[in-house]
Design a protein around this motif. Structure first.
Motif, PDB file in Angstrom:
ATOM      1  N   GLY A 359       0.821  -1.198   0.000  1.00  0.00           N
ATOM      2  CA  GLY A 359       0.000   0.000   0.000  1.00  0.00           C
ATOM      3  C   GLY A 359       0.856   1.250   0.000  1.00  0.00           C
ATOM      4  O   GLY A 359       1.890   1.319   0.673  1.00  0.00           O
ATOM      5  N   THR A 360       0.408   2.255  -0.732  1.00  0.00           N
ATOM      6  CA  THR A 360       1.137   3.516  -0.799  1.00  0.00           C
ATOM      7  C   THR A 360       0.141   4.624  -1.108  1.00  0.00           C
ATOM      8  O   THR A 360      -1.062   4.455  -0.930  1.00  0.00           O
ATOM      9  CB  THR A 360       2.277   3.429  -1.834  1.00  0.00           C
ATOM     10  OG1 THR A 360       3.013   4.652  -1.841  1.00  0.00           O
ATOM     11  CG2 THR A 360       1.759   3.140  -3.228  1.00  0.00           C
ATOM     12  N   SER A 361       0.629   5.757  -1.567  1.00  0.00           N
ATOM     13  CA  SER A 361      -0.252   6.891  -1.866  1.00  0.00           C
ATOM     14  C   SER A 361      -0.261   7.162  -3.361  1.00  0.00           C
ATOM     15  O   SER A 361       0.686   6.843  -4.087  1.00  0.00           O
ATOM     16  CB  SER A 361       0.232   8.141  -1.136  1.00  0.00           C
ATOM     17  OG  SER A 361       1.489   8.558  -1.651  1.00  0.00           O
ATOM     18  N   ALA A 362      -1.346   7.778  -3.823  1.00  0.00           N
ATOM     19  CA  ALA A 362      -1.417   8.163  -5.228  1.00  0.00           C
ATOM     20  C   ALA A 362      -0.284   9.119  -5.613  1.00  0.00           C
ATOM     21  O   ALA A 362       0.331   8.945  -6.678  1.00  0.00           O
ATOM     22  CB  ALA A 362      -2.781   8.779  -5.527  1.00  0.00           C
ATOM     23  N   PRO A 363       0.051  10.121  -4.772  1.00  0.00           N
ATOM     24  CA  PRO A 363       1.175  10.997  -5.154  1.00  0.00           C
ATOM     25  C   PRO A 363       2.488  10.231  -5.347  1.00  0.00           C
ATOM     26  O   PRO A 363       3.286  10.575  -6.224  1.00  0.00           O
ATOM     27  CB  PRO A 363       1.263  11.983  -3.980  1.00  0.00           C
ATOM     28  CG  PRO A 363      -0.143  12.068  -3.467  1.00  0.00           C
ATOM     29  CD  PRO A 363      -0.686  10.675  -3.608  1.00  0.00           C
ATOM     30  N   PHE A 364       2.728   9.172  -4.535  1.00  0.00           N
ATOM     31  CA  PHE A 364       3.958   8.392  -4.702  1.00  0.00           C
ATOM     32  C   PHE A 364       3.940   7.665  -6.051  1.00  0.00           C
ATOM     33  O   PHE A 364       4.946   7.656  -6.783  1.00  0.00           O
ATOM     34  CB  PHE A 364       4.108   7.384  -3.564  1.00  0.00           C
ATOM     35  CG  PHE A 364       5.292   6.460  -3.730  1.00  0.00           C
ATOM     36  CD1 PHE A 364       6.577   6.900  -3.471  1.00  0.00           C
ATOM     37  CD2 PHE A 364       5.119   5.156  -4.176  1.00  0.00           C
ATOM     38  CE1 PHE A 364       7.675   6.058  -3.644  1.00  0.00           C
ATOM     39  CE2 PHE A 364       6.199   4.306  -4.345  1.00  0.00           C
ATOM     40  CZ  PHE A 364       7.482   4.760  -4.079  1.00  0.00           C
ATOM     41  N   LEU A 365       2.813   7.045  -6.397  1.00  0.00           N
ATOM     42  CA  LEU A 365       2.728   6.332  -7.675  1.00  0.00           C
ATOM     43  C   LEU A 365       2.917   7.301  -8.839  1.00  0.00           C
ATOM     44  O   LEU A 365       3.622   6.986  -9.814  1.00  0.00           O
ATOM     45  CB  LEU A 365       1.387   5.611  -7.798  1.00  0.00           C
ATOM     46  CG  LEU A 365       1.140   4.473  -6.804  1.00  0.00           C
ATOM     47  CD1 LEU A 365      -0.270   3.917  -6.973  1.00  0.00           C
ATOM     48  CD2 LEU A 365       2.172   3.356  -6.967  1.00  0.00           C
ATOM     49  N   LEU A 366       2.313   8.480  -8.737  1.00  0.00           N
ATOM     50  CA  LEU A 366       2.434   9.458  -9.820  1.00  0.00           C
ATOM     51  C   LEU A 366       3.853  10.021  -9.902  1.00  0.00           C
ATOM     52  O   LEU A 366       4.347  10.320 -10.996  1.00  0.00           O
ATOM     53  CB  LEU A 366       1.416  10.574  -9.631  1.00  0.00           C
ATOM     54  CG  LEU A 366      -0.053  10.133  -9.765  1.00  0.00           C
ATOM     55  CD1 LEU A 366      -0.990  11.271  -9.410  1.00  0.00           C
ATOM     56  CD2 LEU A 366      -0.352   9.607 -11.172  1.00  0.00           C
ATOM     57  N   ALA A 367       4.528  10.136  -8.748  1.00  0.00           N
ATOM     58  CA  ALA A 367       5.929  10.586  -8.758  1.00  0.00           C
ATOM     59  C   ALA A 367       6.811   9.555  -9.450  1.00  0.00           C
ATOM     60  O   ALA A 367       7.718   9.907 -10.224  1.00  0.00           O
ATOM     61  CB  ALA A 367       6.414  10.829  -7.334  1.00  0.00           C
ATOM     62  N   CYS A 368       6.561   8.268  -9.182  1.00  0.00           N
ATOM     63  CA  CYS A 368       7.324   7.201  -9.852  1.00  0.00           C
ATOM     64  C   CYS A 368       7.084   7.242 -11.356  1.00  0.00           C
ATOM     65  O   CYS A 368       8.011   7.094 -12.161  1.00  0.00           O
ATOM     66  CB  CYS A 368       6.922   5.832  -9.295  1.00  0.00           C
ATOM     67  SG  CYS A 368       7.447   5.536  -7.598  1.00  0.00           S
ATOM     68  N   ARG A 369       5.833   7.455 -11.739  1.00  0.00           N
ATOM     69  CA  ARG A 369       5.495   7.549 -13.168  1.00  0.00           C
ATOM     70  C   ARG A 369       6.227   8.712 -13.815  1.00  0.00           C
ATOM     71  O   ARG A 369       6.814   8.575 -14.897  1.00  0.00           O
ATOM     72  CB  ARG A 369       3.980   7.706 -13.327  1.00  0.00           C
ATOM     73  CG  ARG A 369       3.502   7.981 -14.743  1.00  0.00           C
ATOM     74  CD  ARG A 369       1.976   8.107 -14.792  1.00  0.00           C
ATOM     75  NE  ARG A 369       1.527   8.428 -16.130  1.00  0.00           N
ATOM     76  CZ  ARG A 369       1.289   9.665 -16.574  1.00  0.00           C
ATOM     77  NH1 ARG A 369       1.481  10.697 -15.752  1.00  0.00           N
ATOM     78  NH2 ARG A 369       0.872   9.866 -17.807  1.00  0.00           N
ATOM     79  N   LYS A 370       6.193   9.860 -13.141  1.00  0.00           N
ATOM     80  CA  LYS A 370       6.809  11.057 -13.713  1.00  0.00           C
ATOM     81  C   LYS A 370       8.321  10.893 -13.847  1.00  0.00           C
ATOM     82  O   LYS A 370       8.940  11.421 -14.777  1.00  0.00           O
ATOM     83  CB  LYS A 370       6.485  12.264 -12.837  1.00  0.00           C
ATOM     84  CG  LYS A 370       6.863  13.586 -13.452  1.00  0.00           C
ATOM     85  CD  LYS A 370       5.917  14.692 -13.029  1.00  0.00           C
ATOM     86  CE  LYS A 370       6.077  15.897 -13.928  1.00  0.00           C
ATOM     87  NZ  LYS A 370       5.037  16.894 -13.702  1.00  0.00           N
ATOM     88  N   ALA A 371       8.912  10.146 -12.913  1.00  0.00           N
ATOM     89  CA  ALA A 371      10.367   9.934 -12.946  1.00  0.00           C
ATOM     90  C   ALA A 371      10.777   8.878 -13.974  1.00  0.00           C
ATOM     91  O   ALA A 371      11.970   8.633 -14.169  1.00  0.00           O
ATOM     92  CB  ALA A 371      10.854   9.523 -11.553  1.00  0.00           C
TER      93      ALA A 371
END
Length: 663
Positions: A359-371
């Protein structure tokens, strides 16, 4: 129609815990349900039968049985399982399906070496710490406060406190003195357990001065217990008891004080961005039943699982995570910077610990995507069969990124709920497919509806998220609110007898849900309500934009008002007219002309709470003339200095027709 990204296997009812529950309902209650929707409808219609089935199916350990399931359905004021006595810690430490030598807690962090506790070791540590608390005079109703991170000691302290019928409260050690005292002066703890500091990545953070200030600000304290976490050989502060002495060897047996179903278990807090944080009191029984239901039936967790959720002790997801052993799942605790040494760290941790639900947060997943991160290339994701996302809406592109870059075999469960209920109202379930950008279902026992402006329930339209039937994990109340006035004002003032949560939600024909942001941060252009989540999805999808916040300033005379967008750009970039045109073009094309802002400004940072939520409402208040100190409690912010740019802009707007952008 949204893309289907995952479909349940054909034998899902044979392999899942909710499938086993359905067989149990058929055998023991004579009830059969064709699909999830039929099961959900029953769960929110026949509340007595559904919640009693959860009690019986999970074989809740009680000292005295309930005389009824609930006393009535009016909210607030519903009493669940009257007459029952039980203990949350006893039910968690039963750890069904785990043997004494099976791992129950796996702890990793950046301050000390990894540590593992077996089921027997966890019970033994709780036994010793409970005896230590008893020696300090702690008994039913006393408050025990933890200024400590996501480490085994904090978890053991929670269970030991609960075993005595005392009341637990935690603040993560990154909270500043004011944030902590704003919370704990309200509940007047008698015991404080605190670390000396911690490491965040490779940076040591000394918190001894903060601990001293907290102690000085809490006259109710009788004892302080020191955990030498940053410096294991460091001395305890004057007058403090070392943790080792609290947890010293003893012959006292592990016992559990029987308490009423609604006896306070712990106090959680609203973010406290405006005014004092609300002290939300949760009860032993309500939290137990709700977490049993969600962890087993929705997240499909059991004795073969390892459950990791990246969280601090200042977010309700920690309280949710640590109920894992109640369904037989081992929990993985992590303390540190999730981006150190890089964004692959948590993915590697999941692989190294054999995590099955991450489990994690949406901002973390989106940060990984952006990187541009591809987790399956930096870690073995084969054991992960569930991925949870919360904290903010996850847009469709986030879903697609997960299935393309993490694994196409796992079930992605986006969920939303809150500190107020310490769970999710809406989330995923093994029986339903995953659609891009969509939360799969309303949770069992959660009568979630979208309510239009005229108060009617709507399908396929944006509305206020409301709960129209009581749930056991709704708060017992707020601390020091004897007549319930603050509690009623928080949830029941807008729609009497109906819980108004404060989010915009769309519920579609198949029961899927999309959350589009906080209703108090709504963008209302020409009578059309726009959610902030879809706005951020487009703006932050641009490579140049690191972060953003948008607010709508209404026109008192009924005009369109002003839509103001603030962006944080990548290092070295300056906002110019060409960049403004690009942002407007993207918003117009992806969303609508109504989404095009009247002004775009560059700022150094977006104000966020300590749990990383954007603060649209305080920004809006500042821009409409509210002083910074009144608009937001700075101690609740991760970056209070970020507010100064908005205050400067507000001042310029008040004195000039053409304000310059804040810098």
């Amino acid at each position: 129609m949204a893309d289907v990204l995952w479909t349940p296997p054909a034998d899902v009812r044979e392999r899942s815990r909710i499938g086993d529950y359905l067989r149990w309902l058929a055998e023991h209650r004579g009830l059969e349900f064709a699909d999830y929707d039929a099961l959900w409808q029953w769960s929110v219609t026949d509340l007595e039968a559904f919640w009693r089935s959860i009690w019986d199916y999970f074989d809740v350990v009680a000292h005295t049985p309930p005389t009824a399931t609930l006393t009535g359905r009016a909210m607030p004021g519903t009493r669940w399982f009257p007459g029952a006595t039980l203990n949350y810690a006893e039910n968690v430490l039963r750890m069904p399906g785990l043997g004494d030598d099976d791992r129950a807690v796996i702890a990793h962090g950046q301050t000390r070496a990894p540590e593992t506790l077996t089921a027997a070791e966890l019970r033994e540590r709780v036994r010793r710490v409970a005896a230590g608390l008893r020696r300090l005079g702690v008994g039913p109703g006393d408050r025990v406060a933890a200024y400590a991170p996501n480490i085994p000691e904090t978890y053991v302290l929670l269970l030991a406190t609960a075993s005595l019928g005392a009341i637990f409260s935690s603040c993560a050690p990154e909270f500043g003195t004011r944030s902590v005292t704003d919370r704990w002066q309200q509940i007047e703890p008698t015991v404080l357990v605190a670390v000396d500091g911690y490491r965040y990545g490779d940076k040591p953070v000394d918190r001894r001065a903060e601990v001293a200030a907290i102690r000085a600000a809490l006259p109710s304290l009788r004892h302080t217990v020191a955990i030498a976490y940053l410096e294991p050989d460091g001395p305890a502060p004057d007058g403090a008891l070392p943790w080792a002495e609290l947890a010293a060897a003893t012959d006292e047996p592990l016992t559990f004080t029987p308490v009423a179903f609604d006896h306070p278990l712990y106090v959680l807090y609203s973010s406290g961005t405006t005014g004092l944080p609300k002290p939300i009191v949760h009860g032993h029984g309500g939290i137990l039943l709700e977490h049993l239901k969600m962890l087993a039936l929705h997240h499909d967790l059991g004795p073969s699982d390892r459950f990791l959720w990246f969280t601090t002790t200042g977010w309700m997801m920690w309280n949710f995570l640590v109920s894992g052993p109640a369904v037989g799942a081992a929990i993985v605790l992590f303390d540190g910077n999730p981006g150190h040494p890089d964004l692959g760290a948590l993915w590697r941790l999941a692989a190294d610990t054999g995590t099955t639900y991450f489990g994690t947060s949406a901002p973390f997943l989106l940060a990984c995507r952006k990187a541009g991160l591809v987790p399956r290339e930096v870690a073995d994701m084969s054991a992960v069969r569930g991925l949870g996302s919360t904290g903010a809406p996850l847009p469709a592109e986030g879903f697609t990124w997960v299935y393309e870059n993490v694994s196409d075999r796992l079930q992605l469960q986006s969920l939303s709920g809150g500190t107020d209920v310490c769970t999710g109202f809406v989330g995923g379930v093994p029986l339903l497919p995953v659609y891009a950008g969509e939360i799969a279902c309303r949770a069992l026992g959660a009568k979630v509806e979208a309510r239009s402006a005229d108060g009617s329930a709507v399908i396929g339209q944006l509305g206020e998220l409301v709960i129209t039937e009581p749930m056991p994990s709704m708060p017992v109340g707020f601390w020091n609110d004897p007549d319930g006035a603050r509690y009623r004002e928080a949830y029941f003032e807008v729609y009497p007898g109906v819980w108004r949560h404060g989010d915009w939600i769309t519920v579609n024909e198949r029961g899927g849900c999309v959350i589009t942001g906080r209703s108090d941060a709504t963008l209302n252009r020409g009578g059309v309500r726009l959610g902030t989540a879809e706005f951020y999805s487009v703006v932050e999808g641009l490579d140049e934009v690191v972060d953003s916040v948008v607010v709508h300033l209404e026109d008192d005379e009924g005009g369109a008002g002003e839509l103001l967008l603030f962006v944080v750009l990548a290092e070295g970039l300056e906002l110019d007219d060409e960049m403004r045109r690009k942002i407007c073009r993207e918003l117009r094309t992806a969303l609508s002309p109504r989404h095009v802002p009247d002004e775009i400004h560059q700022v150094r940072a977006v104000p966020r709470t300590l749990s990383a939520k954007k603060l649209e409402v305080p920004v809006k208040k500042i821009l409409t003339g509210t002083p910074v100190d009144s608009a937001a409690a700075k101690g609740a912010l991760a970056n209070p200095e970020s507010l100064t740019a908005f205050a400067a802009l507000a001042q310029r707007r008040a004195t000039a027709d053409s304000p310059a952008p804040p810098r």
